[in-house]
Design a protein around this motif. Structure first.
Motif, mmCIF file in Angstrom:
data_model
loop_
_atom_site.group_PDB
_atom_site.id
_atom_site.type_symbol
_atom_site.label_atom_id
_atom_site.label_comp_id
_atom_site.label_asym_id
_atom_site.label_seq_id
_atom_site.Cartn_x
_atom_site.Cartn_y
_atom_site.Cartn_z
ATOM 1 N N ARG A 117 43.843 35.753 20.977
ATOM 2 C CA ARG A 117 44.238 36.891 20.151
ATOM 3 C C ARG A 117 44.888 37.975 21.017
ATOM 4 N NH1 ARG A 117 43.213 36.308 15.253
ATOM 5 N NH2 ARG A 117 43.406 38.511 14.784
ATOM 6 N N PRO A 118 46.078 38.441 20.612
ATOM 7 C CA PRO A 118 46.803 39.423 21.426
ATOM 8 C C PRO A 118 45.990 40.649 21.805
ATOM 9 C CG PRO A 118 48.191 38.644 19.644
ATOM 10 C CD PRO A 118 46.820 38.079 19.394
ATOM 11 N N GLU A 119 45.183 41.168 20.878
ATOM 12 C CA GLU A 119 44.428 42.384 21.191
ATOM 13 C C GLU A 119 43.407 42.162 22.298
ATOM 14 O OE1 GLU A 119 42.406 40.651 17.442
ATOM 15 O OE2 GLU A 119 44.437 40.772 18.250
ATOM 16 N N HIS A 120 42.960 40.937 22.479
ATOM 17 C CA HIS A 120 42.040 40.629 23.576
ATOM 18 C C HIS A 120 42.800 40.266 24.857
ATOM 19 C CE1 HIS A 120 38.492 41.008 21.164
ATOM 20 N NE2 HIS A 120 38.921 40.120 20.292
ATOM 21 N N ARG A 160 45.451 41.451 25.933
ATOM 22 C CA ARG A 160 45.863 42.714 26.570
ATOM 23 C C ARG A 160 44.767 43.297 27.460
ATOM 24 N NH1 ARG A 160 46.956 44.573 20.937
ATOM 25 N NH2 ARG A 160 48.894 43.524 20.416
ATOM 26 N N GLU A 161 43.541 42.937 27.208
ATOM 27 C CA GLU A 161 42.418 43.498 27.963
ATOM 28 C C GLU A 161 42.155 42.790 29.292
ATOM 29 O OE1 GLU A 161 40.801 46.265 27.078
ATOM 30 O OE2 GLU A 161 42.190 46.409 25.382
ATOM 31 N N ASP A 209 50.735 43.974 27.352
ATOM 32 C CA ASP A 209 50.916 43.927 25.908
ATOM 33 C C ASP A 209 51.174 42.475 25.520
ATOM 34 O OD1 ASP A 209 51.039 44.801 23.301
ATOM 35 O OD2 ASP A 209 53.011 45.737 23.480
ATOM 36 N N SER A 224 52.185 40.122 21.726
ATOM 37 C CA SER A 224 52.333 40.060 20.275
ATOM 38 C C SER A 224 52.724 38.640 19.900
ATOM 39 C CB SER A 224 53.375 41.064 19.772
ATOM 40 O OG SER A 224 54.640 40.779 20.320
#
Length: 150
Positions: free
Chosen positions: A25-28, A30-31, A36, A38
Motif C-alpha cells: 500500500r502506497p501510504e505504508h 512511503r514510511e 512518495d 502512488s
C-alpha cells in the motif's frame, strides 16, 4: 560475481496481514522506502515511486497481489515509462508466517535482461543491493511498530 538477482530475508514481529499492507500500500511504502508512492495495489495497477523531491520518479506496475502472502511489481523501465513489452526489474516479496511473526523474502531480478553493458549491470546491482540492505530492515521496523500499536 553474479548480478542476476538480489535476495534479502528478514523476520518481522507482525502478522502476514500487517506486513502485506506495509509492502503493498502506497501510504505504508512511503514510511519505509520511497518519499512518495502512488499506485493501485491490484494486478496490472500502474503508478509511480518517487525518491527525493521528485529527483527520481520511477514508473511501476503491480504484477501479483495474493494477500497475505505475495506481492510483486516491475520498475526501472528503460525510458521511465511503464511498458509491458520493455525490460524492467521485478521485485517479488513473499511473506511466510513463522512463530507469531512473518519471514519476509524479497527478491529483485532482471538485471541481466535489461540490455545494459556489464559495467552498468554491476553498478545498478551494487546500488540496488545497498539500497535493499537499508530499506528491508526499515520495512521490518515499521511493520513491527504498526503491529505493536494495534
Amino acid at each position: 560475481m553474479e548480478y542476476g538477482s538480489i535476495e534479502r530475508e528478514i523476520h518481522v514481529d507482525a502478522t502476514p496481514e500487517v506486513v502485506f499492507d506495509v509492502v503493498s500500500r502506497p501510504e505504508h511504502i512511503r514510511e519505509w522506502w520511497t518519499d512518495d508512492a502512488s499506485f493501485e495495489p491490484v494486478a496490472g495497477g500502474g503508478g509511480e515511486l518517487v525518491f527525493g523531491d521528485r529527483e527520481i520518479v520511477q514508473a511501476m506496475t503491480v504484477v501479483t497481489v495474493e494477500p497475505p502472502r505475495l506481492f510483486a511489481f516491475r520498475w526501472c523501465y528503460p525510458d521511465g515509462t511503464a511498458d509491458e513489452l520493455a525490460d524492467s526489474l521485478l521485485v517479488t516479496i513473499e511473506l511466510v508466517p513463522e512463530g507469531g511473526g512473518t519471514t519476509v523474502k524479497l527478491t529483485e531480478t532482471g538485471f541481466r535482461e535489461m540490455g545494459w553493458e556489464e559495467a552498468k549491470v554491476a553498478a545498478e546491482h551494487k546500488d540496488h543491493s545497498a539500497g535493499w540492505s537499508v530499506f528491508v530492515p526499515r520495512l521490518g521496523e515499521y511493520a513491527g511498530r504498526l503491529a505493536a500499536a494495534s
